[in-house]
Design an enzyme around this catalytic site. Structure first.
Site: not given
Length: 447
Positions: A35, A154-155, A207, A253, A256, A263, A266
């Site tokens: 990596k 946020r991804e 968190k 809201l 889906g 996140c 888990k």
């Protein structure tokens, strides 16, 4: 400032690149030699909009370096961020903190001056206390302070979130550490980013509480969608009607197929385990976890129902494999569970995702990946939209209906209007929206 980031995964790499872009001198370290070699060569191991150029530009400017030498990076740093993974532990669902604790021991042995050790990883309440104990154990003379500074990235929008945060939570009980953390985030003061100082344990819980609340909000609207289908109401109108209330808000809201990603699954599970360990169970979140797990397979049953009650021997086209758009993250993605459930029912799966096919291939067997939406839909008995990538929002519905073996479109993200889909010859199914006037047209199309 001189900053070391231990862990060059999603959080570590984004944080390190952004800190470097602020003007700090940042060393990202990781034990994974391949990596680090890739990062040194300018190859980014994850997909995140804007991250590639941010890393390359700051590496070229000399503010961002990559290394496997943790000792050297820590010895020269004023602040060390722990940004390693905390996956769910096999067997019991607790957060696996072995990587955090290994990093703490290594950091402790390498401290040469007053150092602020910051836990950036998402960890259960009390982890900071153990990190402090471990550092003290391996280096009794070390001059350091342990701080909790959870990430709220946020991804798909991580860089924007890091540079324009709605809050920066810092948990500590040390005045010297407080001044250091102010200096770390000083470049954000022009944006009036609020530094919110609390105790370390409070920061750790913030968190988890935030992610759990959002997961619960998603699960709530999904259950309302099921009720809407039962009573012939429109979940999108219900969501808008309650979201306009400022006490509730409109975000999260959208009905889906359930939440996924690195996140929410888990973190909700870890919070449930932590709460039970402390004799204070959180029943709302326990139920949220159970409902979300069941919902993913329920979406597969919805697809089977749209195909006449059976998918055995039928080809199903899946559009979207990642848990959300603008990422390559397929961890706990609803699409993975849906595909597996459809395969259990005998379906032949073809799938396309702009970024998620490579990671999905490691999780799935016997899936044919295509080059675009039309490639996988050609000859399919149903096309299922699972992830709302932009390119799936403007499909040529007329063309789609003509290339499929059966023109069944299952829209699990409510992207399209039922009347438009039916007008283009599709048998359309969505979530929590009434058949309405289009029901007759659907019956005609089915015939």
């Amino acid at each position: 400032m001189r900053i070391a980031v231990v862990g060059s995964g999603y959080v570590g790499l984004v944080s390190g690149a952004c800190f470097a872009d602020f003007g700090h001198s940042v060393a990202c370290v990781d034990l994974d030699e391949s990596k680090i070699a890739a990062l040194q060569a300018g190859e980014i191991p994850i997909f995140e909009p804007g991250l590639n150029s941010l890393v390359v530009d700051n590496a070229r400017a000399g503010r961002l370096t990559f290394s496997t030498n943790i000792d050297e990076a820590v010895a020269g740093a004023e602040v060390v961020f722990i940004a390693v993974g905390t996956p769910s532990r096999r067997g019991d669902g607790h957060a696996d903190l072995s990587y955090v604790y290994d990093a703490a021991r290594t950091i402790g042995r390498s401290i040469k001056q007053f150092t602020v050790v910051v836990t950036k990883s998402t960890v259960p309440v009390g982890t900071g206390d153990e990190v402090e104990r471990l550092i003290r154990e391996v280096n009794p003379e070390a001059d350091f302070a342990v701080v909790s500074n959870p990430e709220f990235l946020r991804e798909g929008a991580a860089i924007q979130d890091f540079k324009h945060p709605d809050r920066i939570v810092v948990g500590l009980d040390n005045d010297r550490a407080k001044q250091v953390m102010k200096e770390v985030y000083r470049p954000l003061f022009l944006n009036q980013s609020p530094l919110f100082f609390v105790t370390r344990r409070t920061a750790e819980l913030i968190k988890y509480a935030g992610n759990a609340f959002l997961a619960m909000k998603i699960t709530f609207i999904n259950e309302m969608a099921d009720l809407c289908e039962a009573v012939d109401a429109n979940v999108q109108d219900v969501a808008r009607g309650i979201g306009l209330d400022n006490r509730i808000g409109s975000k999260f809201l959208n009905a889906g197929p359930g939440y996924g990603g690195s996140c929410f699954p888990k973190d909700t599970l870890a919070l449930v385990k932590t709460a039970r360990d402390h004799g204070s169970p959180i029943n709302l979140i326990e139920t949220t976890v159970a409902i979300n797990d069941n919902r993913k397979r329920a979406m597969a049953r919805k697809v089977i129902a749209a195909c006449g009650g059976s998918v055995r021997g039928k080809t199903i086209a899946i559009l979207g494999l990642t848990f959300k758009p603008n990422t390559d993250d397929t961890r706990d993605s609803p699409a993975i569970t849906i595909i597996q459930a459809l395969q259990d029912g005998g379906a032949i799966i073809r799938a396309f995702d702009p970024e998620g096919m490579k990671p999905a291939a490691k999780l799935l067997d016997n899936v044919q990946f295509g080059t675009d939406a039309y490639d996988v839909a050609k000859g399919a008995h149903a096309t299922v939209i699972v992830t709302e990538w932009n390119q799936f929002r403007s499909l040529d519905l007329a063309h789609l209906s003509t290339i499929m073996a059966e023109p069944v479109l299952v829209d699990l993200r409510n992207i399209y209007n039922r009347a438009d889909a039916v007008a283009h010859g599709l048998i359309y199914s969505s979530i929590g929206r009434p058949e309405g006037a289009a029901a007759g047209h659907l019956a005609e199309a089915a015939e």
